[in-house]
Design a protein around this motif. Structure first.
Motif, mmCIF file in Angstrom:
data_model
loop_
_atom_site.group_PDB
_atom_site.id
_atom_site.type_symbol
_atom_site.label_atom_id
_atom_site.label_comp_id
_atom_site.label_asym_id
_atom_site.label_seq_id
_atom_site.Cartn_x
_atom_site.Cartn_y
_atom_site.Cartn_z
ATOM 1 N N ARG A 59 50.639 27.179 -10.854
ATOM 2 C CA ARG A 59 51.816 27.243 -10.255
ATOM 3 C C ARG A 59 51.563 27.451 -8.617
ATOM 4 O O ARG A 59 50.638 28.143 -8.367
ATOM 5 C CB ARG A 59 52.825 28.285 -10.614
ATOM 6 N N MET A 109 59.095 22.363 -9.176
ATOM 7 C CA MET A 109 57.974 22.097 -10.171
ATOM 8 C C MET A 109 57.836 21.058 -11.008
ATOM 9 O O MET A 109 57.108 20.778 -11.479
ATOM 10 C CB MET A 109 57.649 23.512 -10.891
ATOM 11 N N LEU A 135 54.297 27.940 -18.142
ATOM 12 C CA LEU A 135 55.268 27.056 -17.176
ATOM 13 C C LEU A 135 56.400 26.547 -17.855
ATOM 14 O O LEU A 135 57.302 26.181 -17.255
ATOM 15 C CB LEU A 135 54.761 26.221 -16.220
#
Lengths: 170, 395
Positions: A59, A109, A135
């Motif tokens: 990330r 994201m 994630l």
């Protein structure tokens, strides 16, 4: 002639293969318990995390310097180069700081393709892709990261399993 | 001691129940061992935990879960630190395997011959279990019932069901019936891949039946008997020293044929996934599939028992007739006593070899299979029989 006949008569190759696999079996069989130096390649994932390669792209994360100051100077290089336009920066000013200060740094994201162009384009080493790989999230809003507000933090590695509904249930 | 009819029936029922329980418990354990052994050969760990989600939401994610499977996984996680017990992590998977097989939907394909379709797995499994009635796990009684026991009190509990004089013939005859289950099931499925798989399987089993039987003739010639107990005893303890290399070679030929007989790797052409979806049992689901599965593994146990009985020294300690030399030390020594433990140890080792070979060797091509069977194994076994007859003549 005699050698080739003997080779057809006695399966040496099968013996060699069995010896090799038997060797591996014995090795792992004896040391199949958890220990410092493993003989097997299995990662026991939820309990033990795999050590990732240094170049792993996880990330996006912002970095602070030793004084706790954000290193980003709002040159907008990352925003420009981003192929999916997931980064939005708002330029601002802060008392006692010569360089511009990002008042907003939004990272969405859900559209990110983890290409690392932003990190490569950054001339101040102010962002990295960290090693977080867990994630998944249940809500779409959880993928919007920013500098402020709750767990939407750009500075830290997110706690593991923070996004899962199960955490709230238990 | 003469037995009344009631005693005979009750004793036989007890023996049958014990035998069936033994085989039926061994089959899922073999599947678990198969997972583990293949994993270890490939430098993995194999099954180390059960799936989560049983009796509780989101269970089994980590070892800290407070649900049933989560707690089980936690136990297995801590077991992983103990050096030898860590092998048994993931053991509950075999229960999950069995439950999965039993609770799956049972589908009969359209256009299938329904009666034969249902009957053929039963044929396979019945023939696979019936042969165990002639296998002796130990030559004598396992234990004696105490006198207070109802009906069968004071009677010995034999480790074999029947002690028939043509035991080997019975075993070979009944186990050949199993191929009918495969062929009929394949044909009744009304599908192309099962038909091809079944035909392959039939050709394979029929061609390997010949060297298998011929290689079993070696101990028959050496001992001059067809009785399981008698053959096991004589091949272990009373053979001529010249017969030891003969039994050694015969064992390897027999094992090769046994792999082909049970449709195991490297001869599992009937279920070659790359060519035929999964061979003769493509259309089978649920219980019927598990019957085929059971039959295959029961057959594995059977051929292992035969190899252990006739080549690896049966109920005695040393294989290939080496026990003959040991017998000079005296009949009463513990290593000269026949025991069910020696026999079961050999059977389990051979089952391990089955899995070991599966983890090592790639599958043979079909023409190579026939080549090996007809051009190599049958001449070898004929030579072996000739040598065995010579030794029998000399000794």
């Amino acid at each position: 002639m005699a050698a080739s006949f003997l080779r057809t008569l006695i399966p040496f190759d099968i013996y060699g293969g069995m010896k090799l696999t038997g060797k591996y079996f014995g090795k792992v069989f004896i040391q199949s318990n958890r220990q410092k130096k493993r003989t097997h390649f299995t990662a026991e994932y939820p309990e033990v995390k795999v050590k990732l390669a240094p170049r792993y792209r996880g990330r996006l994360q912002m970095i602070k310097d030793e004084q706790g100051e954000i290193k980003c100077v709002c040159c907008l290089a990352c925003e420009k180069i981003c192929p999916t336009q997931v980064i939005t920066i708002e330029k601002g000013k802060k008392e006692g700081r010569k360089t511009p200060y990002p008042t907003r740094y939004d990272f969405e994201m859900e559209r990110c393709i983890f290409c690392e162009f932003c990190v490569e384009s950054c001339g101040f080493d102010s962002i990295i892709l960290n090693h977080q790989f867990e994630l998944a999230a249940y809500n779409r809003e959880d993928f919007s990261h920013g500098m402020e507000g709750g767990f939407q933090n750009m500075f830290d590695v997110t706690p593991v399993g923070h996004y899962s509904v199960a955490e709230d249930v238990q | 001691m003469p037995m009344t009819l009631t005693q005979l029936v009750v004793m036989a029922l007890l023996q049958i129940v014990l035998l069936l329980a033994f085989v039926m418990m061994l089959v899922p354990l073999i599947t678990f061992a198969e997972r583990k052994v293949i994993a270890y050969v490939q430098v993995r760990l194999g099954a180390t935990r059960t799936a989560g989600g049983l009796w509780g939401a989101q269970a089994g994610r980590t070892h800290k879960s407070r649900t049933l499977t989560g707690g089980l996984n936690g136990l297995m996680w801590y077991l992983g630190r103990v050096p030898m017990l860590s092998i048994f992590r993931g053991l509950p998977v075999f229960i999950a395997d069995a439950v999965k097989l039993l609770t799956k939907e049972d589908i009969v394909p359209e256009g299938a011959d329904k009666a034969v379709f249902i009957l053929s797995p039963a044929i396979s499994v019945i023939s696979a279990f019936t042969v165990f009635s002639a296998v002796a796990f130990a030559p004598g009684a396992l234990f004696t019932f105490p006198a207070w026991f109802p009906i069968v009190g004071g009677l010995p509990f034999n480790a074999f069901l029947t002690d028939i004089n043509v035991g080997l013939l019975f075993i070979l005859g009944i186990s050949s019936v199993g191929v009918y289950g495969i062929v009929l099931g394949a044909w009744a499925s009304n599908s192309k891949y099962p038909l091809l798989g079944g035909l392959r399987s039939a050709a394979q089993i029929i061609s390997y039946e010949v060297p298998l039987t011929l290689s079993l003739l070696v101990p028959v010639i050496l001992t001059g008997s067809l009785n399981f107990n008698e053959m096991a005893r004589r091949t272990a303890t009373e053979v001529h020293w010249l017969a030891i290399p003969l039994l050694f070679v015969g064992f390897f030929i027999y094992t090769t044929c046994a792999f082909a007989e049970t449709n195991r790797v490297p001869f599992d052409l009937a279920e070659a996934e790359t060519e035929l979806v999964s061979g003769f049992h493509t259309e089978y689901t649920g219980m019927k599939f598990s019957f085929y599965f059971l039959a295959e593994y029961a057959n594995m146990i059977l051929v292992s028992a035969l190899a252990a009985g006739f080549f690896l020294g049966g109920h005695y300690l040393l294989p290939f007739g080496f026990q003959t030399f040991l017998m000079k030390a005296g009949e009463t020594a513990w290593f000269n006593q026949p025991s069910i433990l020696f026999f079961l140890g050999k059977v389990l080792f051979l089952l391990f070899v089955f899995i070991w070979v599966r983890a090592t060797l790639p599958r043979y091509r079909y023409d190579q299979l026939m080549h090996v069977g007809w051009k190599y194994l049958i001449p070898y076994t004929l030579v072996l029989i000739f040598v065995a007859a010579l030794i029998r003549y000399i000794a």
